[in-house]
Design a protein around this motif. Structure first.
Motif, PDB file in Angstrom:
ATOM      1  N   SER A 214      -8.403  -4.491  -1.043  1.00  0.00           N
ATOM      2  CA  SER A 214      -6.996  -4.429  -1.415  1.00  0.00           C
ATOM      3  C   SER A 214      -6.285  -3.220  -0.819  1.00  0.00           C
ATOM      4  O   SER A 214      -6.914  -2.193  -0.561  1.00  0.00           O
ATOM      5  N   GLY A 215      -5.003  -3.359  -0.599  1.00  0.00           N
ATOM      6  CA  GLY A 215      -4.156  -2.200  -0.370  1.00  0.00           C
ATOM      7  C   GLY A 215      -3.999  -1.487  -1.712  1.00  0.00           C
ATOM      8  O   GLY A 215      -4.321  -2.049  -2.754  1.00  0.00           O
ATOM      9  N   ILE A 216      -3.519  -0.258  -1.658  1.00  0.00           N
ATOM     10  CA  ILE A 216      -3.410   0.475  -2.916  1.00  0.00           C
ATOM     11  C   ILE A 216      -2.030   0.277  -3.528  1.00  0.00           C
ATOM     12  O   ILE A 216      -1.022   0.708  -2.988  1.00  0.00           O
TER      13      ILE A 216
ATOM     14  N   CYS B 294       0.826  -1.202   0.000  1.00  0.00           N
ATOM     15  CA  CYS B 294       0.000   0.000   0.000  1.00  0.00           C
ATOM     16  C   CYS B 294       0.860   1.250   0.000  1.00  0.00           C
ATOM     17  O   CYS B 294       1.874   1.312   0.686  1.00  0.00           O
TER      18      CYS B 294
ATOM     19  N   TYR C 286      -4.342   3.428  11.632  1.00  0.00           N
ATOM     20  CA  TYR C 286      -5.064   2.329  12.279  1.00  0.00           C
ATOM     21  C   TYR C 286      -4.915   1.005  11.527  1.00  0.00           C
ATOM     22  O   TYR C 286      -5.454  -0.010  11.932  1.00  0.00           O
ATOM     23  N   CYS C 287      -4.219   0.989  10.383  1.00  0.00           N
ATOM     24  CA  CYS C 287      -4.305  -0.151   9.476  1.00  0.00           C
ATOM     25  C   CYS C 287      -3.033  -0.988   9.487  1.00  0.00           C
ATOM     26  O   CYS C 287      -1.931  -0.443   9.416  1.00  0.00           O
TER      27      CYS C 287
ATOM     28  N   LYS D 274      -6.305  10.780   3.045  1.00  0.00           N
ATOM     29  CA  LYS D 274      -7.720  10.676   2.696  1.00  0.00           C
ATOM     30  C   LYS D 274      -8.481  11.891   3.210  1.00  0.00           C
ATOM     31  O   LYS D 274      -8.022  12.582   4.113  1.00  0.00           O
TER      32      LYS D 274
ATOM     33  N   TYR E  56      -0.346   4.147   0.957  1.00  0.00           N
ATOM     34  CA  TYR E  56      -0.850   5.045   2.000  1.00  0.00           C
ATOM     35  C   TYR E  56      -0.347   4.617   3.369  1.00  0.00           C
ATOM     36  O   TYR E  56       0.163   3.521   3.539  1.00  0.00           O
ATOM     37  N   ASP E  57      -0.593   5.480   4.340  1.00  0.00           N
ATOM     38  CA  ASP E  57      -0.077   5.195   5.671  1.00  0.00           C
ATOM     39  C   ASP E  57      -1.114   5.501   6.759  1.00  0.00           C
ATOM     40  O   ASP E  57      -0.866   6.278   7.673  1.00  0.00           O
ATOM     41  N   CYS E  58      -2.263   4.863   6.648  1.00  0.00           N
ATOM     42  CA  CYS E  58      -3.319   5.125   7.630  1.00  0.00           C
ATOM     43  C   CYS E  58      -2.938   4.489   8.968  1.00  0.00           C
ATOM     44  O   CYS E  58      -2.677   3.286   9.037  1.00  0.00           O
TER      45      CYS E  58
ATOM     46  N   THR F  64      -1.938  -2.725   7.185  1.00  0.00           N
ATOM     47  CA  THR F  64      -1.321  -2.726   5.860  1.00  0.00           C
ATOM     48  C   THR F  64      -0.565  -1.429   5.565  1.00  0.00           C
ATOM     49  O   THR F  64       0.085  -1.306   4.545  1.00  0.00           O
ATOM     50  N   ARG F  65      -0.619  -0.454   6.466  1.00  0.00           N
ATOM     51  CA  ARG F  65      -0.031   0.867   6.197  1.00  0.00           C
ATOM     52  C   ARG F  65       1.441   0.734   5.805  1.00  0.00           C
ATOM     53  O   ARG F  65       2.156  -0.133   6.305  1.00  0.00           O
TER      54      ARG F  65
END
Ligand code: SF4
Lengths: 259, 421
Positions: B111-113, B66, B72-73, B183, B68-70, B75-76
């Motif tokens: 999916s992750g991006i 991914c 809470y996730c 986001k 992105y770097d959210c 997958t970040r």
């Protein structure tokens, strides 16, 4: 006192209702022939199943009951627990003798009981639809065995027909010793002798009967099951409420891990 | 067959499991092409995880790469985990083979991006398209839309998927800004709005032309994370209320935050707020099926749900003047508002009382649970219980008074959680 016997079929039971009305002789007990004890008192009436008579009773019920109530009577038959004949008889009699609809009158004990049985049988049906696990055999048949609490196999056929129209499949009830087999065109009830299902397949398949990829997919399913779990939320009580232990035997994810 | 798929499945199932939506109901896709599968009607739970959640769909990420770097996730981007990706064909094979064995109702693919939004979305759509067109698959497909994906791709996704979801995740713009800086709300709400428009349009067209292609017949859903940020239950439920009303969402899912991350931007929690999550589901249930308005459930004085008692009981204790309710004459809507009486019991009561005036014994035989209800009802003006307790006394009696009431409450709450699942 009148003791009725019949051949154990649903049509047979409806014929009993017909005969009882014909004679105005209300049954003390209704039993399948092979279980009936000769009685020293009263009269034993041996009822021969007659489709015409059974149909007349069914049509009579149809005029007075909703589809769901008719279904609940058939479910009570499949429930198979002792006394079910009597329950169906009493319900039917109340329907024929009441000037008004009796449906939903849960203040009458056996109407409530039939409704509760319907719920129980329905739940088992639903569980079988959920917990059946097909195993693919070397000749491309998807096979599963079950031994449900009630005789729900006839009730789940439609569900599987709709779902698996493009694969051959069979589901076998090992405790009642019959099954259904779908051959890509139609579904039929089968006994052990049927070529679609050999006696060896009656309970579990052996790994040597498997399709070459079967073990692989069972393993993938186990892996998936283990990895969707969130350990921080573990809740064994809730887990067991949803899958009581007696259903584990069906579930590949509840078997020892494959290597 | 190779072991590579096993390794990928471990990682990509693990990464997908925090998305709690797993419902496969509301589908209308029939098996009309003598193909595989049928997604009519209610979805089935084929198994349950050890945490008691329904397993109905193969829920996986296509990839956990991914950009992105959210915060809470799992997958970040900044998280140190092993990355991998399925090929389109691998996902198709898994879905078909699981489905044929009656393991699942269908696929939930997220999916992750990877690279960018459209690149990723295009692959998700390709999986769904292949399943429908090449495999004649009529099972359930739920696709997550990737934030920032183009309108055309989302439109195409809706042609193959039964349900689309756009996850909001954080219940306020402010939280989103601090935890998922890439986001923003308008970007999230945009696809939600366009899915809604498509749904409305498809419905209108299908009224005119029978052969209109279906668009996501099971509608759209979203997920909100509970407990990662400071929003009150009231803020969360008000947001849901809006989502149901304005965007016609079929479901809002609530995910009690599981601390998968030690990212410093997050509130520090050690355990997932499971009870709070259940209470929110109960309140959501009250809004959707019991005719409650969000304002009745929470207000300025009560911004958060009472964790000890269910929200219906909470409402009843704050509004004692509606009670006691006479079972033999009250409206269905009012019987539904009695603590402890659910939809099924209420319907049975309405049906049975046409035949005879009901006593408490009738209720017991019908399986109506009276433990809490008895404080709020009468049967032919008789009550089982003194009705003169004040609300605080009543609350205590129900919670601690009679033996096992407490655990009964717990079981009941888990029941509701299950129904919401
Ligand atoms: S974009 Fe999605 S997958 Fe990527 S870090 Fe954010 S929430 Fe996780």
């Amino acid at each position: 006192m009148y003791f009725y016997t019949y051949d154990g079929s649903f049509e047979g039971l409806l014929t009993v209702v017909f005969e009882a009305y014909e004679r105005k002789a209300w049954p003390t007990a209704i039993e399948p022939e092979q279980l009936a004890q000769p009685s020293m008192f009263g009269e034993t009436v041996r009822v021969i199943t007659d489709e015409g008579k059974a149909n007349r009773v069914w049509l009579g019920l149809k005029k007075r009951l909703s589809v769901s109530a008719l279904e609940s009577l058939y479910y009570t038959y499949l429930w198979e627990q002792s006394g079910f004949e009597r329950l169906i008889f009493d319900y039917t009699r109340l329907v024929f003798d009441s000037p008004e609809s009796v449906e939903g009158n849960y203040t009458a004990p056996f109407i409530l009981q039939v409704q509760q049985i319907q719920k129980q049988v329905h739940r088992e049906k639903h569980r079988m639809e959920a917990f059946v696990r097909f195993q693919k055999t070397a000749d491309g048949l998807y096979y599963a065995s079950i031994s449900p609490d009630f005789n729900v196999l006839p009730l789940i056929v439609r569900h599987f027909e709709k779902r698996y129209a493009d694969q051959r499949w069979a589901i076998y009830d090992t405790s009642r010793r019959y099954g259904v087999y779908y051959d890509l065109r139609a579904t039929s009830f089968v006994q052990l002798e049927n070529p679609g299902v050999t006696p060896r397949q009656q309970s579990k398949l052996n790994a040597d009967q498997y399709d070459e990829n079967e073990t692989h997919y069972q393993m993938l399913w186990q892996v998936y099951f283990d990895h969707v779990n969130i350990p921080e939320r573990k809740n064994p009580k809730l887990h067991l409420r949803h899958i009581p232990k007696r259903y584990w035997k069906y579930l590949s994810e509840k078997q020892p891990r494959l290597q | 067959m190779n072991d590579k798929v096993i390794g990928k499945l471990k990682i990509l199932a693990d990464a997908a499991k925090y998305d709690v939506s797993c419902s496969s109901s509301g589908g209308k896709r029939k098996n009309e092409n003598k193909g595989l599968g049928n997604a009519e009607g209610m979805g089935i739970c084929h198994s349950y995880t050890e945490d008691g959640r329904c397993v109905s769909l193969l829920k996986i990420l296509l990839t956990n790469f991914c950009i992105y770097d959210c915060a809470y996730c799992v997958t970040r981007k900044s998280n140190d985990v092993q990355r991998t990706a399925f090929t389109v064909q691998e996902v198709v094979d898994l879905t078909i083979n699981f489905y044929r064995r009656n393991y699942i109702e269908g696929l939930f693919l997220s999916s992750g991006i990877f690279k960018d939004a459209d690149y990723t979305m295009e692959r998700l759509v390709r999986v769904a398209k292949k399943l429908r067109q090449e495999e004649k698959f009529n099972g359930y497909i739920h696709l997550k839309t990737i934030p920032g994906a183009s309108d055309e791709l989302i439109k195409e996704a809706g042609l193959y998927a039964d349900r689309l979801s756009v996850n909001i995740e954080l219940p306020s713009e402010k939280s989103l800004q601090s935890l998922a800086p890439e986001k923003n709300y308008s970007e999230i709400l945009l696809p939600m709005g366009s899915i809604k428009d498509q749904l409305v349009q498809a419905k209108e067209e299908s009224r005119l032309f029978k052969a209109t292609p279906k668009f996501a017949p099971a509608g759209q859903s979203t997920q909100l994370i509970v407990g990662a940020t400071a929003e009150s239950d009231r803020q969360i439920l008000q947001l849901s209320d809006q989502l149901y009303k304005v965007y016609n969402l079929k479901r809002v899912y609530y995910s009690g935050y599981v601390p998968v991350s030690t990212d410093s931007r997050l509130s520090i929690i050690t355990e997932p707020p499971i009870i709070r999550e259940n209470r929110i589901y109960q309140a959501d249930w009250l809004m959707r099926f019991y005719g409650f308005d969000v304002k009745e459930i929470l207000d300025d004085a009560n911004p958060n749900l009472d964790l000890d008692i269910d929200p219906k009981l909470g409402w009843a204790l704050r509004n004692r003047y509606f009670f006691p309710v006479e079972i033999n004459t009250a409206d269905y809507e009012m019987i539904l508002r009695v603590p402890g009486i659910g939809v099924k019991s209420a319907k049975k009561i309405i049906s049975a009382r046409r035949f005879a005036p009901l006593h408490f014994d009738h209720l017991r035989q019908m399986g109506v649970v009276l433990k809490r209800a008895k404080y709020f009802i009468t049967c032919q003006t008789k009550s089982l219980q003194r009705q003169d307790f004040d609300s605080e006394q009543l609350r205590r009696r129900i919670l601690f008074g009679e033996g096992s009431v407490r655990s009964a409450l717990l079981t009941q709450q888990l029941d509701l959680f299950q129904r919401a699942g």
